[in-house]
Write a protein that holds these residues in place. Structure first.
Motif, PDB file in Angstrom:
ATOM      1  N   GLY A  69      39.764  46.052  40.132  1.00 40.22           N
ATOM      2  CA  GLY A  69      40.016  46.684  41.835  1.00 40.22           C
ATOM      3  C   GLY A  69      38.425  46.736  42.277  1.00 40.22           C
TER       4      GLY A  69
ATOM      5  N   GLU B 154      50.196  41.488  33.782  1.00 39.78           N
ATOM      6  CA  GLU B 154      49.795  42.827  34.466  1.00 39.78           C
ATOM      7  C   GLU B 154      48.343  42.489  35.438  1.00 39.78           C
TER       8      GLU B 154
ATOM      9  N   ALA C  37      49.546  40.563  38.564  1.00 35.44           N
ATOM     10  CA  ALA C  37      50.113  41.144  39.297  1.00 35.44           C
ATOM     11  C   ALA C  37      49.424  42.153  40.120  1.00 35.44           C
ATOM     12  N   PHE C  38      48.454  42.718  39.442  1.00 28.24           N
ATOM     13  CA  PHE C  38      47.579  43.742  40.049  1.00 28.24           C
ATOM     14  C   PHE C  38      46.546  42.882  41.241  1.00 28.24           C
TER      15      PHE C  38
ATOM     16  N   ARG D 290      47.290  40.203  42.886  1.00 26.55           N
ATOM     17  CA  ARG D 290      47.854  39.888  43.839  1.00 26.55           C
ATOM     18  C   ARG D 290      48.071  41.222  44.825  1.00 26.55           C
ATOM     19  N   ALA D 291      48.247  42.121  44.318  1.00 25.12           N
ATOM     20  CA  ALA D 291      48.711  43.601  45.188  1.00 25.12           C
ATOM     21  C   ALA D 291      47.238  43.858  45.655  1.00 25.12           C
ATOM     22  N   GLU D 292      46.225  43.725  45.252  1.00 23.81           N
ATOM     23  CA  GLU D 292      45.005  43.822  45.676  1.00 23.81           C
ATOM     24  C   GLU D 292      44.631  43.019  46.898  1.00 23.81           C
TER      25      GLU D 292
ATOM     26  N   ASN E  21      46.675  41.395  48.675  1.00 32.36           N
ATOM     27  CA  ASN E  21      47.696  41.873  49.833  1.00 32.36           C
ATOM     28  C   ASN E  21      46.982  43.334  50.553  1.00 32.36           C
ATOM     29  N   ARG E  22      46.492  44.149  49.938  1.00 36.00           N
ATOM     30  CA  ARG E  22      45.964  45.352  50.612  1.00 36.00           C
ATOM     31  C   ARG E  22      44.728  44.977  51.222  1.00 36.00           C
TER      32      ARG E  22
ATOM     33  N   ALA F 251      49.221  40.497  53.685  1.00 32.45           N
ATOM     34  CA  ALA F 251      50.208  39.715  53.020  1.00 32.45           C
ATOM     35  C   ALA F 251      50.308  38.134  53.240  1.00 32.45           C
TER      36      ALA F 251
ATOM     37  N   SER G 191      46.727  36.697  51.975  1.00 32.89           N
ATOM     38  CA  SER G 191      46.846  36.789  50.473  1.00 32.89           C
ATOM     39  C   SER G 191      47.900  35.518  49.932  1.00 32.89           C
TER      40      SER G 191
ATOM     41  N   GLU H 149      52.475  34.372  39.107  1.00 28.93           N
ATOM     42  CA  GLU H 149      51.157  34.667  39.672  1.00 28.93           C
ATOM     43  C   GLU H 149      50.045  33.831  39.048  1.00 28.93           C
TER      44      GLU H 149
END
Ligand code: PEP
Length: 245
Positions: A142, A179, A182-183, A185-187, A189-190, A194, A197, A221
């Protein structure tokens, strides 16, 4: 889209690089839908670009300075990479972070400079073994991705490379890769939204071989691989390209 990128690090002479490229091109033509890249040392960029660019293989620098020119002895700039035929540039490889003190602040500048010179940044992120053992993996990823809050969206590839898996023969297990990706990708997106990303592929790197790659490619991913050791053997690298196709 799948991507397979060779990181030659500080290896190969011009004679060896030429032999590698000829051998590779004789073994495989990248499928449409698979991006293939080679990141040679600076001294080999023009040679390799001249040999493979017309065949659709992209050439990457392994690093570059954020300034376009000036008194920075020993450095190479983004426009110089363009001039040598590069399509992109690796940024933040763990060896750069570990041995050359590359910081996230410097990397934010380099990502923006790459965009300014129409180069694709391949941003490398990953945790050390001590950080994984301390349960800090996602916090580290992160933090390393937080530079995107400053740069904003732009053309980008990301490589997840656990430091403890690079050059060690010990690759991350599937649940660890799942894991982390996926994390990431979420970051993405944030930070980017989207839509922006969705077009950023996330590669895995760390002791990738033809034996391990098919399983890795099956993980959600995982869009391909950044490959060190196995990329020095044209037979193995061609096999990885075929597996990604
Ligand atoms: C790398 O240099 O980015 C890398 C992943 O190396 P290796 O495949 O040798 O672990």
């Amino acid at each position: 889209m799948r991507c397979v990128v060779a990181n030659w690090k500080m290896n190969l002479s011009s004679v060896e690089a030429k032999a590698f490229c000829e051998d590779l091109l004789g073994r495989c033509a990248p499928e449409s839908g698979t991006e293939v890249g080679i990141a040679p040392p600076f001294t080999l960029l023009s040679l390799v670009s001249g040999l493979v660019s017309a065949k659709g293989i992209k050439v990457f620098g392994q690093n570059a300075h954020a300034e376009a020119k000036g008194a920075f002895t020993g450095e190479v700039s983004m426009p110089q990479l363009r001039d040598a035929g590069c399509f992109g540039v690796l940024l933040g490889h763990s060896e750069r972070r570990q041995f050359f003190g590359e910081t996230d602040a410097a990397l934010a500048k380099k990502v923006k400079a790459a965009w300014q010179w129409d180069l694709l940044p391949l941003l490398c992120i990953g945790e050390s073994l001590a950080q994984r053992d301390a349960g800090q993996t996602l916090a580290v990823l992160g933090q390393q991705l937080s530079i995107l809050a400053e740069t904003g969206p732009g053309p980008l590839w990301v490589a997840y490379e656990p430091v403890w898996a690079i050059g060690t023969g010990r690759r991350a297990e599937a649940p660890q890769v799942r894991e982390a990706h996926a994390f990431i990708r979420a970051e993405l997106n944030r930070h980017l939204g989207a839509a922006a990303s969705a077009i950023v592929p996330i590669l895995y790197g760390g002791s990738v071989t033809p034996e391990s790659f098919p399983e890795l490619l099956g993980i959600p991913e995982v869009a391909g691989g950044l490959v060190g050791g196995a990329s020095l053997d044209p037979k193995k690298f061609a096999e990885l390209v075929k597996q990604a196709g």
